[in-house]
Design an enzyme around this catalytic site. Structure first.
Site, PDB file in Angstrom:
ATOM      1  CG  ASP A  96      17.987   1.683  -2.202  1.00  0.00           C
ATOM      2  OD1 ASP A  96      17.692   1.754  -0.995  1.00  0.00           O
ATOM      3  OD2 ASP A  96      18.872   0.924  -2.641  1.00  0.00           O
ATOM      4  CG  HIS A 139      11.591   5.123   5.886  1.00  0.00           C
ATOM      5  ND1 HIS A 139      12.262   4.675   4.780  1.00  0.00           N
ATOM      6  CD2 HIS A 139      11.945   4.273   6.893  1.00  0.00           C
ATOM      7  CE1 HIS A 139      12.991   3.601   5.093  1.00  0.00           C
ATOM      8  NE2 HIS A 139      12.819   3.351   6.378  1.00  0.00           N
ATOM      9  CG  LEU A 143      -0.237   9.245 -12.927  1.00  0.00           C
ATOM     10  CD1 LEU A 143       0.829   8.889 -13.954  1.00  0.00           C
ATOM     11  CD2 LEU A 143       0.347  10.211 -11.890  1.00  0.00           C
TER      12      LEU A 143
END
Ligand code: FPP
Length: 248
Positions: free
Chosen positions: A22, A39, A134
Site C-alpha cells: 500500500d 504504481h 519459491l
C-alpha cells in the site's frame, strides 16, 4: 544488513509471508508525480523483493496483494493501467521465474480479468509449475470474503452432487476449497504505508498470522525492511490460542 540477515536466517524463517502493498499513490503525490508513476515504482519494489526472497532469503512462500476485488471501483484509467502493468510484470518475468525456480500461483477471480491477461496467467502458471525454490502467489481481483463464498459454493456443489456429506464439512474441507489450496497459511502478514487494516485480504488464512505494520510506503519497501519485519516476527511468541507450558 548482512549480519541481521544472517541472524534472521539462523533463527527460523517464516514459511509464508504475505504482503499488502500500500502507498503507491501517496509515494507519487509526495513527488508531485501521477499515481501511475507510483504504481510503476511499486512494481519495481515487488521485483526487488521477489528476487531477494528467492536468491538471498530462502522463504518458500510469498503472496503479494496486487489487485483487490474492491480496486475495480477505482477510475477506469487507473484500473486499466494497473492491470496492464501486472500483466506485463508476469509476462516479462516469465523466463526469469523459470530460470530461478519460481512457481507462480494466482488467487482471486480470474473471470473478472481481461481475456488477454487470463491467457498470460494460465501460460505463466503452466510454464512455472515445476519451480521448487519459491512459490510466488499474486492476488488478483482477490477478496477474502469472496474467496470464502467461492469455497462455500464448492462445498455446496460437492454435497448436492453426493461427493461429500454434511458431516464432512469441517475447517479442512473449507481450506481445501479456498483459492489458496496447497499453500500454507501465512505466518506473517505485512502492510505498508501506515494503514492498520487487513482490508479483505486472506481472511480465513490469516486467522493466526502475525501482523506487521510499517509506515514505509510500498515503493520504498526494501529487502532490508523485509528483514526488519521478520526480525520483529521472530521476537513474538506464537501460541495459536494455547497456553504456554510453564517449565518445572
Ligand atoms: C497500493 O497503492 C497498491 C495497489 C493498488 C496495488 C498495485 C500494486 C502494484 C502495482 C505493485 C506491483 C505488484 C506486482 C505484483 C508487480 P495505492 O494506490 O492504494 O496507494 P495509496 O493508498 O497511497 O493511494
Amino acid at each position: 544488513m548482512s549480519t541481521l540477515l544472517e541472524r534472521v536466517k539462523a533463527a527460523g524463517l517464516p514459511q509464508h509471508v504475505a504482503v499488502i502493498m500500500d502507498g503507491n499513490g501517496r509515494w507519487a503525490r509526495a513527488r508531485r508525480l501521477p499515481r501511475t508513476v507510483g504504481h510503476e515504482a511499486g512494481a519495481r519494489a515487488a521485483e526487488r523483493l521477489v528476487r531477494f526472497v528467492g536468491e538471498r532469503l530462502g522463504i518458500q512462500y510469498i503472496t503479494l496483494f496486487a489487485f483487490s476485488a474492491e480496486n475495480w471501483a477505482r477510475p477506469k484509467a487507473e484500473v486499466d493501467f494497473l492491470l496492464t502493468l501486472l500483466d506485463r510484470f508476469i509476462a516479462e518475468h516469465l523466463q526469469e521465474f523459470v530460470d530461478s525456480g519460481v512457481r507462480l500461483r494466482v488467487v482471486g477471480d480470474p473471470a473478472a480479468l481481461p481475456k488477454s491477461m487470463q491467457k498470460t496467467i494460465a501460460r505463466a502458471i503452466d510454464t512455472t509449475r515445476r519451480g521448487e525454490k519459491l512459490d510466488l502467489t499474486i492476488a488478483l481481483s482477490y477478496g477474502g470474503r469472496q474467496d470464502i463464498v467461492r469455497a462455500c459454493r464448492r462445498i455446496l456443489a460437492d454435497v448436492a452432487e453426493g461427493r461429500m456429506t454434511l458431516q464432512d464439512v469441517d475447517e479442512d474441507a473449507m481450506a481445501r476449497r479456498l483459492d489458496t489450496v496447497g499453500t500454507p497459511d501465512p505466518d506473517l502478514v505485512i502492510r505498508t504505508s501506515g494503514e492498520r487494516r487487513v482490508s479483505n485480504f486472506l481472511l480465513w488464512q490469516s486467522a493466526y498470522s502475525e501482523l506487521y505494520f510499517t509506515d514505509t510506503l510500498w515503493p520504498d519497501f526494501s529487502p532490508a525492511d523485509l528483514v526488519l519485519a521478520i526480525d520483529d516476527f521472530q521476537k513474538r511468541e506464537r501460541r495459536f490460542g494455547a497456553v504456554r507450558e510453564e517449565a518445572g
